[in-house]
Design a protein around this motif. Sequence first.
Motif, PDB file in Angstrom:
ATOM      1  N   VAL A  79       0.858  -1.192   0.000  1.00 29.16           N
ATOM      2  CA  VAL A  79       0.000   0.000   0.000  1.00 29.16           C
ATOM      3  C   VAL A  79       0.891   1.238   0.000  1.00 29.16           C
ATOM      4  O   VAL A  79       1.866   1.299   0.759  1.00 29.16           O
ATOM      5  CB  VAL A  79      -0.930   0.006   1.241  1.00 29.16           C
ATOM      6  N   GLU A  80       0.543   2.195  -0.852  1.00 28.81           N
ATOM      7  CA  GLU A  80       1.338   3.419  -0.957  1.00 28.81           C
ATOM      8  C   GLU A  80       0.464   4.635  -0.697  1.00 28.81           C
ATOM      9  O   GLU A  80      -0.517   4.870  -1.410  1.00 28.81           O
ATOM     10  CB  GLU A  80       1.954   3.523  -2.355  1.00 28.81           C
ATOM     11  N   PHE A  81       0.868   5.433   0.278  1.00 28.46           N
ATOM     12  CA  PHE A  81       0.202   6.716   0.553  1.00 28.46           C
ATOM     13  C   PHE A  81       1.026   7.815  -0.124  1.00 28.46           C
ATOM     14  O   PHE A  81       2.138   8.112   0.321  1.00 28.46           O
ATOM     15  CB  PHE A  81       0.122   6.929   2.076  1.00 28.46           C
ATOM     16  N   GLY A  82       0.500   8.400  -1.220  1.00 32.44           N
ATOM     17  CA  GLY A  82       1.218   9.461  -1.922  1.00 32.44           C
ATOM     18  C   GLY A  82       1.979   8.928  -3.121  1.00 32.44           C
ATOM     19  O   GLY A  82       3.142   8.531  -3.027  1.00 32.44           O
ATOM     20  N   THR A  83       1.312   8.919  -4.285  1.00 35.41           N
ATOM     21  CA  THR A  83       1.892   8.310  -5.494  1.00 35.41           C
ATOM     22  C   THR A  83       2.544   9.330  -6.409  1.00 35.41           C
ATOM     23  O   THR A  83       3.523   9.029  -7.081  1.00 35.41           O
ATOM     24  CB  THR A  83       0.780   7.537  -6.251  1.00 35.41           C
ATOM     25  N   PHE A 108      -4.125  12.291  -4.712  1.00 37.98           N
ATOM     26  CA  PHE A 108      -5.257  13.219  -4.645  1.00 37.98           C
ATOM     27  C   PHE A 108      -5.534  13.864  -6.002  1.00 37.98           C
ATOM     28  O   PHE A 108      -6.690  14.037  -6.389  1.00 37.98           O
ATOM     29  CB  PHE A 108      -4.955  14.307  -3.604  1.00 37.98           C
ATOM     30  N   HIS A 109      -4.469  14.240  -6.728  1.00 40.22           N
ATOM     31  CA  HIS A 109      -4.650  15.017  -7.963  1.00 40.22           C
ATOM     32  C   HIS A 109      -4.841  14.084  -9.168  1.00 40.22           C
ATOM     33  O   HIS A 109      -3.929  13.309  -9.517  1.00 40.22           O
ATOM     34  CB  HIS A 109      -3.451  15.947  -8.186  1.00 40.22           C
ATOM     35  N   PRO A 110      -5.999  14.175  -9.844  1.00 44.78           N
ATOM     36  CA  PRO A 110      -6.290  13.259 -10.946  1.00 44.78           C
ATOM     37  C   PRO A 110      -5.244  13.305 -12.064  1.00 44.78           C
ATOM     38  O   PRO A 110      -4.890  12.255 -12.622  1.00 44.78           O
ATOM     39  CB  PRO A 110      -7.656  13.737 -11.458  1.00 44.78           C
ATOM     40  N   SER A 111      -4.729  14.516 -12.388  1.00 43.97           N
ATOM     41  CA  SER A 111      -3.780  14.591 -13.511  1.00 43.97           C
ATOM     42  C   SER A 111      -2.496  13.827 -13.171  1.00 43.97           C
ATOM     43  O   SER A 111      -1.878  13.196 -14.042  1.00 43.97           O
ATOM     44  CB  SER A 111      -3.459  16.048 -13.856  1.00 43.97           C
ATOM     45  N   LYS A 112      -2.093  13.858 -11.899  1.00 37.44           N
ATOM     46  CA  LYS A 112      -0.899  13.106 -11.494  1.00 37.44           C
ATOM     47  C   LYS A 112      -1.180  11.599 -11.540  1.00 37.44           C
ATOM     48  O   LYS A 112      -0.352  10.817 -12.007  1.00 37.44           O
ATOM     49  CB  LYS A 112      -0.490  13.496 -10.067  1.00 37.44           C
ATOM     50  N   ALA A 113      -2.336  11.222 -11.051  1.00 41.32           N
ATOM     51  CA  ALA A 113      -2.679   9.785 -11.026  1.00 41.32           C
ATOM     52  C   ALA A 113      -2.724   9.223 -12.442  1.00 41.32           C
ATOM     53  O   ALA A 113      -2.259   8.104 -12.694  1.00 41.32           O
ATOM     54  CB  ALA A 113      -4.021   9.597 -10.321  1.00 41.32           C
ATOM     55  N   GLU A 114      -3.261  10.019 -13.385  1.00 40.59           N
ATOM     56  CA  GLU A 114      -3.319   9.558 -14.786  1.00 40.59           C
ATOM     57  C   GLU A 114      -1.912   9.343 -15.343  1.00 40.59           C
ATOM     58  O   GLU A 114      -1.643   8.373 -16.046  1.00 40.59           O
ATOM     59  CB  GLU A 114      -4.082  10.554 -15.661  1.00 40.59           C
ATOM     60  N   ARG A 132      -5.526   4.781  -6.779  1.00 43.70           N
ATOM     61  CA  ARG A 132      -6.824   5.288  -6.327  1.00 43.70           C
ATOM     62  C   ARG A 132      -6.776   6.810  -6.255  1.00 43.70           C
ATOM     63  O   ARG A 132      -5.870   7.375  -5.628  1.00 43.70           O
ATOM     64  CB  ARG A 132      -7.146   4.686  -4.960  1.00 43.70           C
ATOM     65  N   ILE A 133      -7.750   7.443  -6.890  1.00 49.78           N
ATOM     66  CA  ILE A 133      -7.744   8.910  -6.978  1.00 49.78           C
ATOM     67  C   ILE A 133      -8.631   9.501  -5.900  1.00 49.78           C
ATOM     68  O   ILE A 133      -9.791   9.091  -5.740  1.00 49.78           O
ATOM     69  CB  ILE A 133      -8.226   9.380  -8.368  1.00 49.78           C
ATOM     70  N   GLY A 134      -8.073  10.489  -5.163  1.00 50.40           N
ATOM     71  CA  GLY A 134      -8.842  11.153  -4.103  1.00 50.40           C
ATOM     72  C   GLY A 134      -8.031  11.162  -2.828  1.00 50.40           C
ATOM     73  O   GLY A 134      -6.843  10.823  -2.830  1.00 50.40           O
ATOM     74  N   ASP A 135      -8.655  11.575  -1.737  1.00 48.25           N
ATOM     75  CA  ASP A 135      -7.959  11.616  -0.452  1.00 48.25           C
ATOM     76  C   ASP A 135      -7.727  10.188   0.042  1.00 48.25           C
ATOM     77  O   ASP A 135      -8.677   9.414   0.190  1.00 48.25           O
ATOM     78  CB  ASP A 135      -8.801  12.400   0.560  1.00 48.25           C
ATOM     79  N   THR A 139      -9.726   6.703   0.069  1.00 47.60           N
ATOM     80  CA  THR A 139      -9.503   5.699  -0.989  1.00 47.60           C
ATOM     81  C   THR A 139      -8.774   4.452  -0.476  1.00 47.60           C
ATOM     82  O   THR A 139      -8.965   3.362  -1.011  1.00 47.60           O
ATOM     83  CB  THR A 139      -8.706   6.287  -2.170  1.00 47.60           C
ATOM     84  N   LEU A 140      -7.913   4.618   0.545  1.00 49.95           N
ATOM     85  CA  LEU A 140      -7.190   3.439   1.058  1.00 49.95           C
ATOM     86  C   LEU A 140      -7.951   2.726   2.170  1.00 49.95           C
ATOM     87  O   LEU A 140      -7.539   1.661   2.630  1.00 49.95           O
ATOM     88  CB  LEU A 140      -5.791   3.841   1.563  1.00 49.95           C
TER      89      LEU A 140
END
Length: 220
Positions: A79-83, A108-114, A132-135, A139-140
């Motif tokens: 599990v990773e907090f902060g991708t 949290f930021h969709p553009s980063k997650a994409e 997982r996108i969001g706080d 999400t975790l």
Amino acid sequence: MKSTLSRQDVAETLKREHAAARAMREARMQQPRDENAPPPQTLDFRTSELHRTQYLSIGPRMGRFLYNSARAIGARTIVEFGTSFGISTLYLAAAAADTGGRVSGSEFHPSKAEKARANLADAGLSAQADIRIGDAMETLSTVEGPIDLLFLDGAKDLYLEVLKMLEDRLRPGALVIADNADHLPENEGFLHHVGDDSDRYVTTLIGFHKGLVSQSLVLS
Ligand SMILES: C[S@@+](CC[C@H](N)C(=O)[O-])C[C@H]1O[C@@H](n2cnc3c(N)ncnc32)[C@H](O)[C@@H]1O
């Protein structure tokens, strides 16, 4: 058996992303410094330009430390907090490819997650990670245990909350690895919780050139 880290698609994606992260950091360092600006670790991850646009990523040494840690304990549920853009996720997903495991990342930021998803696809590691996108506190929350490895690299003031949320799902022998431990208060919060008074964790601090990383072994 060769490590997935040495696979061409993984190695090339990591090389490219580390170079992009370095270039972005160097460009940021060239900017004139505002002496009154608050320290980066105190900025709100939801609203700050820094969190929304910058890599803020681990370096290759820390990446190999994550890979080796995950491999050494045969981590399957990671599990990773902060991708962010997924550099650390690439190392963890490479380990997961070698253990038959999977990474649950959070951004949290969709553009980063994409972009993190695109990087995983370039590395041929999409099947080993779900971002997982969001706080992450939401999400975790649904990650199923037993968790073998928890990597903390999101908002520093949430390290303890994220750990407490997932604590009962950590298996004995799991590892909790927290980046930027030198940005945390020493005798309170997260470091106090996993520190010498704890019956549940054995913790050590390791120096990397960017700062300190904390590694806690879960006893029970
Ligand atoms: C230091 S960066 C992560 C770098 C990444 N681990 C790497 O090495 O490539 C921190 C990231 O965590 C994200 N973040 C911080 N708090 C978060 C939260 N509560 N939920 C989801 N993402 C969060 C920020 O938006 C930022 O992109």
